[in-house]
Design an enzyme around this catalytic site. Sequence first.
Site, PDB file in Angstrom:
ATOM      1  N   TYR A  94       0.808  -1.239   0.000  1.00 32.98           N
ATOM      2  CA  TYR A  94       0.000   0.000   0.000  1.00 32.98           C
ATOM      3  C   TYR A  94       0.837   1.284   0.000  1.00 32.98           C
ATOM      4  O   TYR A  94       0.519   2.226  -0.723  1.00 32.98           O
ATOM      5  CB  TYR A  94      -1.026  -0.003   1.142  1.00 32.98           C
ATOM      6  N   GLU A 136      -9.054  -6.741   3.966  1.00 33.59           N
ATOM      7  CA  GLU A 136      -8.292  -7.817   3.306  1.00 33.59           C
ATOM      8  C   GLU A 136      -7.675  -8.755   4.341  1.00 33.59           C
ATOM      9  O   GLU A 136      -7.630  -9.975   4.143  1.00 33.59           O
ATOM     10  CB  GLU A 136      -7.220  -7.208   2.382  1.00 33.59           C
TER      11      GLU A 136
HETATM   12  C1  HEM Z   1      -6.374   2.375  -1.541  1.00 32.47           C
HETATM   13  C2  HEM Z   1      -5.663   1.828  -2.508  1.00 32.47           C
HETATM   14  C3  HEM Z   1      -6.222   1.078  -3.687  1.00 32.47           C
HETATM   15  C4  HEM Z   1      -7.369   1.295  -4.423  1.00 32.47           C
HETATM   16  C5  HEM Z   1      -8.415   2.386  -4.251  1.00 32.47           C
HETATM   17  C6  HEM Z   1      -7.426   0.243  -5.424  1.00 32.47           C
HETATM   18  C7  HEM Z   1      -8.439   0.092  -6.360  1.00 32.47           C
HETATM   19  C8  HEM Z   1      -8.588  -0.993  -7.191  1.00 32.47           C
HETATM   20  C9  HEM Z   1      -9.744  -1.248  -8.045  1.00 32.47           C
HETATM   21  C10 HEM Z   1     -10.970  -0.339  -8.144  1.00 32.47           C
HETATM   22  C11 HEM Z   1      -9.522  -2.406  -8.688  1.00 32.47           C
HETATM   23  C12 HEM Z   1     -10.459  -3.093  -9.684  1.00 32.47           C
HETATM   24  C13 HEM Z   1     -11.306  -4.057  -8.890  1.00 32.47           C
HETATM   25  C14 HEM Z   1     -12.301  -4.818  -9.694  1.00 32.47           C
HETATM   26  O1  HEM Z   1     -12.379  -4.637 -10.896  1.00 32.47           O
HETATM   27  O2  HEM Z   1     -12.997  -5.650  -9.078  1.00 32.47           O
HETATM   28  C15 HEM Z   1      -8.237  -2.908  -8.249  1.00 32.47           C
HETATM   29  C16 HEM Z   1      -7.654  -4.067  -8.703  1.00 32.47           C
HETATM   30  C17 HEM Z   1      -6.339  -4.416  -8.457  1.00 32.47           C
HETATM   31  N1  HEM Z   1      -5.487  -3.797  -7.572  1.00 32.47           N
HETATM   32 FE1  HEM Z   1      -5.926  -2.204  -6.430  1.00 32.47          FE
HETATM   33  N2  HEM Z   1      -6.320  -0.560  -5.294  1.00 32.47           N
HETATM   34  C18 HEM Z   1      -5.573  -0.091  -4.253  1.00 32.47           C
HETATM   35  C19 HEM Z   1      -4.381  -0.627  -3.786  1.00 32.47           C
HETATM   36  C20 HEM Z   1      -3.677  -1.638  -4.408  1.00 32.47           C
HETATM   37  C21 HEM Z   1      -2.375  -2.137  -4.002  1.00 32.47           C
HETATM   38  C22 HEM Z   1      -1.578  -1.672  -2.788  1.00 32.47           C
HETATM   39  C23 HEM Z   1      -2.007  -3.090  -4.896  1.00 32.47           C
HETATM   40  C24 HEM Z   1      -0.698  -3.865  -4.881  1.00 32.47           C
HETATM   41  C25 HEM Z   1       0.265  -3.654  -5.723  1.00 32.47           C
HETATM   42  C26 HEM Z   1      -3.098  -3.222  -5.853  1.00 32.47           C
HETATM   43  C27 HEM Z   1      -3.135  -4.108  -6.901  1.00 32.47           C
HETATM   44  C28 HEM Z   1      -4.261  -4.424  -7.636  1.00 32.47           C
HETATM   45  C29 HEM Z   1      -4.314  -5.508  -8.608  1.00 32.47           C
HETATM   46  C30 HEM Z   1      -3.152  -6.437  -8.976  1.00 32.47           C
HETATM   47  C31 HEM Z   1      -5.635  -5.523  -9.122  1.00 32.47           C
HETATM   48  C32 HEM Z   1      -6.183  -6.458 -10.170  1.00 32.47           C
HETATM   49  C33 HEM Z   1      -5.701  -5.915 -11.471  1.00 32.47           C
HETATM   50  C34 HEM Z   1      -5.910  -6.804 -12.653  1.00 32.47           C
HETATM   51  O3  HEM Z   1      -6.640  -7.796 -12.566  1.00 32.47           O
HETATM   52  O4  HEM Z   1      -5.285  -6.439 -13.639  1.00 32.47           O
HETATM   53  N3  HEM Z   1      -4.092  -2.332  -5.522  1.00 32.47           N
HETATM   54  N4  HEM Z   1      -7.709  -2.032  -7.334  1.00 32.47           N
END
Ligand code: HEM
Length: 149
Positions: A94, A136
């Site tokens: 994060y 989480e």
């Molecule tokens: C407050 C911080 C964060 C927000 C608001 C956020 C937001 C999101 C959202 C909206 C999605 C799409 C979810 C969906 O379609 O169901 C997502 C997916 C994802 N997030 Fe985050 N995220 C955050 C932090 C992080 C962190 C720290 C990581 C780690 C590196 C991360 C890695 C990912 C990955 C790998 C996916 C799936 C992407 C894919 O399938 O290509 N996120 N996140």
Amino acid sequence: MLDQQKTIVKATLPALKVHGEEITRYFYQEMLGAHPELRSMFNASDQADGTQAKRLAGAILAYAGNIDRLDLLGTAVNQIARSHVRVHVQADQYPIVGKYLLIAIKSVLGEAATPEVLEAWGAAYGQLAEIMISIEKGMYAEAAAVAAD
Ligand code: HEM
């Protein structure tokens, strides 16, 4: 988070909405450039066509718009947490995301990104990160308990 910081977040929201996707696109480019080890976590085609950038921008802006009513975020935050758990996002990742998000906001807002603005967004991100990490953590514990059964 201080009330003054909430006010700043809300006041800068319209400018960020205009540049939302640009911010997240820049963010991914810079973060994955500096942390290539994270690259394999993200779906390459979603990144290439901007789908991922839109999702992240949407989530951050929806959150910022509800900074006084975080209870309204419930389902959305749970869905994002579920996606994160599927790809094994860890709590210590994060701060990396937060760092590059602020760098991107700074770059896109230019002079409007005063130290106060960046601090307010840093605090807002930190608050959302705390909420997500805690959800989480619960999901990982639940999965571990089921696996141990
Ligand atoms: C407050 C911080 C964060 C927000 C608001 C956020 C937001 C999101 C959202 C909206 C999605 C799409 C979810 C969906 O379609 O169901 C997502 C997916 C994802 N997030 Fe985050 N995220 C955050 C932090 C992080 C962190 C720290 C990581 C780690 C590196 C991360 C890695 C990912 C990955 C790998 C996916 C799936 C992407 C894919 O399938 O290509 N996120 N996140």
